[in-house]
Scaffold this motif. Sequence first.
Motif, PDB file in Angstrom:
ATOM      1  N   ASP A   1       1.034  -1.051  -0.147  1.00 59.24           N
ATOM      2  CA  ASP A   1      -0.311  -0.042   0.156  1.00 59.24           C
ATOM      3  C   ASP A   1       0.637   1.249   0.490  1.00 59.24           C
ATOM      4  O   ASP A   1       0.695   2.293  -0.400  1.00 59.24           O
TER       5      ASP A   1
ATOM      6  N   SER B   1       0.649   3.831  -3.037  1.00 65.49           N
ATOM      7  CA  SER B   1       0.720   5.340  -3.044  1.00 65.49           C
ATOM      8  C   SER B   1       0.928   6.817  -3.220  1.00 65.49           C
ATOM      9  O   SER B   1       1.061   7.984  -3.226  1.00 65.49           O
TER      10      SER B   1
ATOM     11  N   PHE C   1      -2.461   9.350  -0.364  1.00 62.11           N
ATOM     12  CA  PHE C   1      -4.515   8.696  -0.007  1.00 62.11           C
ATOM     13  C   PHE C   1      -4.829   7.207  -0.159  1.00 62.11           C
ATOM     14  O   PHE C   1      -3.841   6.615  -0.542  1.00 62.11           O
ATOM     15  N   ILE C   2      -5.647   7.338   0.935  1.00 59.23           N
ATOM     16  CA  ILE C   2      -5.975   6.286   1.543  1.00 59.23           C
ATOM     17  C   ILE C   2      -7.117   6.064   1.618  1.00 59.23           C
ATOM     18  O   ILE C   2      -7.843   7.091   1.699  1.00 59.23           O
ATOM     19  N   SER C   3      -8.207   4.753   1.863  1.00 57.40           N
ATOM     20  CA  SER C   3      -9.338   3.939   1.326  1.00 57.40           C
ATOM     21  C   SER C   3      -9.734   4.544   2.621  1.00 57.40           C
ATOM     22  O   SER C   3      -9.315   2.938   3.549  1.00 57.40           O
TER      23      SER C   3
ATOM     24  N   ARG D   1     -12.917   3.064   5.013  1.00 52.84           N
ATOM     25  CA  ARG D   1     -14.298   4.035   4.565  1.00 52.84           C
ATOM     26  C   ARG D   1     -15.377   4.005   3.516  1.00 52.84           C
ATOM     27  O   ARG D   1     -16.283   5.068   4.398  1.00 52.84           O
ATOM     28  N   GLU D   2     -14.757   4.068   2.319  1.00 50.47           N
ATOM     29  CA  GLU D   2     -15.480   5.313   1.512  1.00 50.47           C
ATOM     30  C   GLU D   2     -14.829   5.865   1.243  1.00 50.47           C
ATOM     31  O   GLU D   2     -16.339   7.129   0.547  1.00 50.47           O
ATOM     32  N   SER D   3     -14.766   6.759   2.124  1.00 50.07           N
ATOM     33  CA  SER D   3     -13.791   8.075   1.697  1.00 50.07           C
ATOM     34  C   SER D   3     -12.311   8.181   1.247  1.00 50.07           C
ATOM     35  O   SER D   3     -11.456   7.198   2.407  1.00 50.07           O
ATOM     36  N   LEU D   4     -11.990   9.044   0.935  1.00 46.64           N
ATOM     37  CA  LEU D   4     -10.427   9.138   0.841  1.00 46.64           C
ATOM     38  C   LEU D   4      -9.833  10.071   2.280  1.00 46.64           C
ATOM     39  O   LEU D   4     -10.325  11.038   2.382  1.00 46.64           O
TER      40      LEU D   4
END
Length: 667
Positions: free
Chosen positions: A556, A560, A565-567, A569-572
């Motif tokens: 990861d 990146s 950025f990390i994902s 819960r469906e947000s960046l």
Amino acid sequence: MSNPDPISVFRTEANEMLELIEAGLLDLTRSLDDRDQIDAVFRGLHTLKGSGAMFGFDALAAFTHHCETAFDRVRKGDVPATQELVAAVLAAQDHMRALLERPNGDHDATSAALLADLQCAVNGGAAPAASVAQPAAPAGADAPAGRRTWRIRFSLPANAMANGTNPLGLLDEMRDLGECRIVADSSRVPDFLMLDPREIHLVWDVTLTTERPRADIEDVFIFVMDEMALEITDLTSARPAMPPATVVADVPATNPVVAEREPAPIQAANDSRQNKSAENVRVPAERLDEMMDRVGELVIAQSRLTQLAGAAADLGLRSVSEEIERLSGELRDTMMVLRMMPVASLFSRFRRLVHDLSRETGKEIELVTEGEGTEVDKTVIDRLADPLVHLVRNAIDHGLERPEERLAAGKPAKGRVILSARQTGGEVIITIKDDGRGISRERVRAKAEASGLIQPGATLVDQELLQLIFQPGFSTAQQVTNLSGRGVGMDVVKKTVEALRGAIDISSRPGEGSEVALRIPLTLAIIEGLLVRVGQGCYVIPLPAVEECLELSLEDDLRSRGRSFISLRESLVPFIRLRELFRTGTQPDPHQKVVVISTGAERVGLVVDQIIGDHQTVIKSMSKLHHDVVTFSGATILGDGSVALILDVTHLVAVGQQQEAQLRAAG
């Protein structure tokens, strides 16, 4: 330990009394016929006058006497309470503070001018016919119209003698006023076996014939009035028979204050008030600060002991270490509570400010306070006073419109300023909101371009544009007034808040008003922190700002690169590699961790090599050489004696959000 200076103690109590008088006057502006507030202000002035005379503040006592007399006339219904009278007494109250702090100063000219304004207010704006100090009293009240006969019945609290009150001295003072007959009612004296010789159980009936006014009789009891039951009755027109009792002697009385109440209920109320006072102890703030330093050193020593016990095989040592850790934690929590104060003590100062600015600007202003019970460290409250003054003054001067402008815009004529406080995690958010005209982005941009703060036509997000008003020398005012326009104040607000490790959020809608939110840590002394390792160094992240911890695998991390950025819960969520930010020159650990931190709605991840665990962090200030290092808000000493830097969460979140904006713009 030396005894406290009586004069210093009197000044402290007098300042508290002046604050109560000011609060009563401001409450009275909302309802001028409020009898309770009128009586409360009169009692406060009366007590301040008597105490000032007792401690040798003769100028204060003499000046306060005029205000007391004016409110006595209001209390008796001779003159009405008006906004002009309240404003005059508020101005006089400021002068009382000067007389309290500088009793030997030259105050004659100021006193004379204020008394002239007070007298004019008492007379309804007409030229005074007589001195305020000698108002016309109603017949049968204070006017010395010949000899009159009074019945004075009073009882003292049971512990009066233990508190230094001598009832014989009060009786002697009454004898000096005229002819008097004193009778003691012994019906309350308990049986001999139950009698405590240190307590008072007698009730005195005094028949006094004198040419002196009623006020002189009241002045006998002035220093004990709030703790006793007292009835004064005029017997000149109808003289009832005295109740049978035991004659003590022709002895006399004391000093001033009246309260025509039933003895038994008053005694119960006084006992309750005394018990409440006995539960509180006045402690100088310096001693609390010193105690806080000692607790901080204890926490550091306890951390060292825990580390040593963890490395030893002695179970007894580990048991003692755990017990000391528990006790030091409880002591720390107790100490933190002692330093906490409700923000009501801060908000209450602005009632007077808003009242004065309303009269000065001609604007109708309503001050609303919310969340007064929110508690903050005493040091935080002390440092926030001046910044909030600037923000409230700017909201009134720049934000709120005049009544005619508000009516033309379809708004109520009275503008509203809302001061609110709420706690979220380890910080408190203090908000100043108004319903005025809002901030003109065009004027802010024009001023910033003219001042060279930004390039003409530069692209700025709304928050960056609004933050320009905190630049030194920045002002959009078209003319300089007594309130604002010189470009000073807002930059001081920002510096003070940042010195408290806080941040400022600002929002505004044209025509609807503005809102400035100060995000301040609850305490400046000891915090719970998350200890992490980056390279070879250890750092502390304030625990209230931590949302969660994630693992960042090597895959990861490589994926990146270029877009951090990390994902989640469906947000960046943007993240910062602290190893690169601090230039450690070390290789990343195989299993890096991401600590997600937030300040309100903004979130950012911090990539660290290892999460060590929670840590009781005693905050130490950075040296002057490191004053400009904004990444860190302080330092702490670890159990092994090494130093760990405390990360400035607000700054790191801002850096992460700035990187996110740049990446989005580039994409």
